[in-house]
Design an enzyme around this catalytic site. Structure first.
Site, PDB file in Angstrom:
ATOM      1  NE  ARG A 107      -4.095  -1.959   1.889  1.00  0.00           N
ATOM      2  CZ  ARG A 107      -5.093  -2.207   2.723  1.00  0.00           C
ATOM      3  NH1 ARG A 107      -5.157  -1.578   3.868  1.00  0.00           N
ATOM      4  NH2 ARG A 107      -6.023  -3.068   2.409  1.00  0.00           N
ATOM      5  CG  ASP A 166     -13.728   6.447   6.348  1.00  0.00           C
ATOM      6  OD1 ASP A 166     -14.391   5.404   6.500  1.00  0.00           O
ATOM      7  OD2 ASP A 166     -12.474   6.440   6.204  1.00  0.00           O
TER       8      ASP A 166
HETATM    9  C1  LIG Z   1     -14.118  -1.884   6.304  1.00  0.00           C
HETATM   10  S1  LIG Z   1     -14.629  -0.214   6.246  1.00  0.00           S
HETATM   11  C2  LIG Z   1     -16.263  -0.318   6.918  1.00  0.00           C
HETATM   12  C3  LIG Z   1     -17.253   0.478   6.133  1.00  0.00           C
HETATM   13  C4  LIG Z   1     -18.711   0.371   6.606  1.00  0.00           C
HETATM   14  N1  LIG Z   1     -18.871   0.832   7.959  1.00  0.00           N
HETATM   15  C5  LIG Z   1     -19.212  -1.045   6.486  1.00  0.00           C
HETATM   16  O1  LIG Z   1     -19.439  -1.710   7.493  1.00  0.00           O
HETATM   17  O2  LIG Z   1     -19.388  -1.521   5.354  1.00  0.00           O
HETATM   18  C6  LIG Z   1     -13.705   0.498   7.608  1.00  0.00           C
HETATM   19  C7  LIG Z   1     -13.595   2.013   7.516  1.00  0.00           C
HETATM   20  O3  LIG Z   1     -13.059   2.534   8.751  1.00  0.00           O
HETATM   21  C8  LIG Z   1     -12.250   3.642   8.431  1.00  0.00           C
HETATM   22  N2  LIG Z   1     -11.323   3.943   9.541  1.00  0.00           N
HETATM   23  C9  LIG Z   1     -10.250   3.234   9.946  1.00  0.00           C
HETATM   24  N3  LIG Z   1      -9.631   3.864  10.972  1.00  0.00           N
HETATM   25  C10 LIG Z   1     -10.356   4.983  11.227  1.00  0.00           C
HETATM   26  C11 LIG Z   1     -10.227   6.043  12.162  1.00  0.00           C
HETATM   27  N4  LIG Z   1      -9.220   6.081  13.066  1.00  0.00           N
HETATM   28  N5  LIG Z   1     -11.127   7.042  12.123  1.00  0.00           N
HETATM   29  C12 LIG Z   1     -12.145   7.026  11.214  1.00  0.00           C
HETATM   30  N6  LIG Z   1     -12.321   6.051  10.302  1.00  0.00           N
HETATM   31  C13 LIG Z   1     -11.432   5.035  10.306  1.00  0.00           C
HETATM   32  C14 LIG Z   1     -11.543   3.216   7.151  1.00  0.00           C
HETATM   33  O4  LIG Z   1     -11.024   4.320   6.420  1.00  0.00           O
HETATM   34  C15 LIG Z   1     -12.639   2.452   6.420  1.00  0.00           C
HETATM   35  O5  LIG Z   1     -13.307   3.242   5.464  1.00  0.00           O
END
Ligand SMILES: C[S@@+](CC[C@H](N)C(=O)[O-])C[C@H]1O[C@@H](n2cnc3c(N)ncnc32)[C@H](O)[C@@H]1O
Length: 289
Positions: free
Chosen positions: A43, A151
């Site tokens: 990445r 996000d």
């Molecule tokens: C796997 S996705 C889940 C998306 C959606 N909630 C779902 O269940 O389909 C996880 C998301 O968490 C976000 N994320 C990870 N660490 C984070 C943080 N510290 N603050 C905010 N968002 C975060 C990532 O960028 C990603 O878009």
């Protein structure tokens, strides 16, 4: 994960991986295990090549000791985060929302305020809107629906605001929602209608570092995000951020593979359709117990 071949690109050493790993943990709360080294290397390599830098070490210096460190941190978050999502993910949870939670909230509220935390590219908050709007129509509730979606990844937030999706993202969404809430752009592309977008406000937001984007939310969704954090960070978020942001009679949704059992003193399991939905410990189920 397949390695991207770039001739003569230096390896990510264990020492440098540990530096990145510490930075990821400090800034994002994400716990990268040893097994994630290749994923992190792949990445970051894309970003390093885009910046025309020659090594992981050079990139680490840019991120931590340069004038553009703060700005680059946003791109670093974009590179590192996992954003897999799709519409209507976790249909058991959307059934619980539609059949139990919304009918109850409609009785008590003229305005629903919902937070999708870790919303990725918008599939989750737009689904929440569609399910809520359908339930409102069938139960003759004419209040206001306001959804805040956040996000850490600025690219997914930009794409959510755009609101264009392909068949893959829509694979689990019942056709009636596609027909009602999207404009068909042909070629397998669909765009969320403007009158849906108006109900969903997207913001870049770091769950670990930033204050919640409001208070008194009726429902908070934080699904498939907690799995990336270790137990102490999960507890910090759940009790320190979600509990104070949720209304006393509100609901917290986490992912189907996640559990709060033992992690929180402030939430109890709500027992709705065997879904991972929690409520503040002193909340009452007024309607259907
Ligand atoms: C796997 S996705 C889940 C998306 C959606 N909630 C779902 O269940 O389909 C996880 C998301 O968490 C976000 N994320 C990870 N660490 C984070 C943080 N510290 N603050 C905010 N968002 C975060 C990532 O960028 C990603 O878009």
């Amino acid at each position: 994960m397949a390695k991207i071949e770039i001739p003569n690109f230096p390896e990510l050493t264990d020492d440098t991986f540990n530096l990145f790993r510490r930075l990821i943990y400090q800034e994002m709360g994400i716990n990268m295990r040893d097994s994630k080294k290749i994923l992190v290397a792949n990445r970051l390599r894309k970003r390093i090549v885009a910046l025309k830098l020659g090594s992981y070490e050079e990139y680490y210096r840019l991120l931590t000791r340069s004038e553009s460190a703060e700005e680059e941190l946003g791109h670093f978050f974009d590179s590192i985060s996992t954003n897999e999502t799709y519409f209507y993910r976790g249909d058991n949870q959307f059934s619980a929302l539609e059949k139990v939670i919304l009918p109850e909230l409609f009785k008590r509220r003229r305005r629903l305020h919902i937070w999708s935390a870790g919303s990725s590219s918008g599939e989750e908050p737009y689904t929440i809107y569609m399910v809520t709007a359908e339930a409102a129509r069938s139960l003759h509730w004419s209040g206001e629906i306001a959804i805040v979606a956040t996000d850490i990844n600025q690219e997914v937030i930009a794409s959510a605001r755009q609101g264009e999706y392909g068949n893959r993202a829509l694979r689990d969404l019942p056709q009636r929602y596609i027909d009602t809430y999207f404009k068909n752009l042909d070629g397998g592309r669909y765009r969320i209608k403007e009158d849906v977008k108006r109900h969903v406000l997207f913001n870049v937001h770091n769950l670990l570092k930033d204050e919640p984007p409001g208070k008194g939310f009726d429902v908070i969704f934080c699904r498939n995000v907690l799995i990336y954090f270790d137990r102490p960070t999960q507890r910090k978020l759940i009790d320190g951020k979600f509990a104070p942001a949720l209304a006393a009679d509100g609901y917290l949704f986490i992912g189907n593979s996640e559990s709060l059992l033992g992690e929180s003193k402030r939430f109890k399991y709500a027992q709705i359709f065997k879904s991972p939905i929690y409520r503040p410990v002193d909340a009452r189920r007024e309607e259907n117990v």
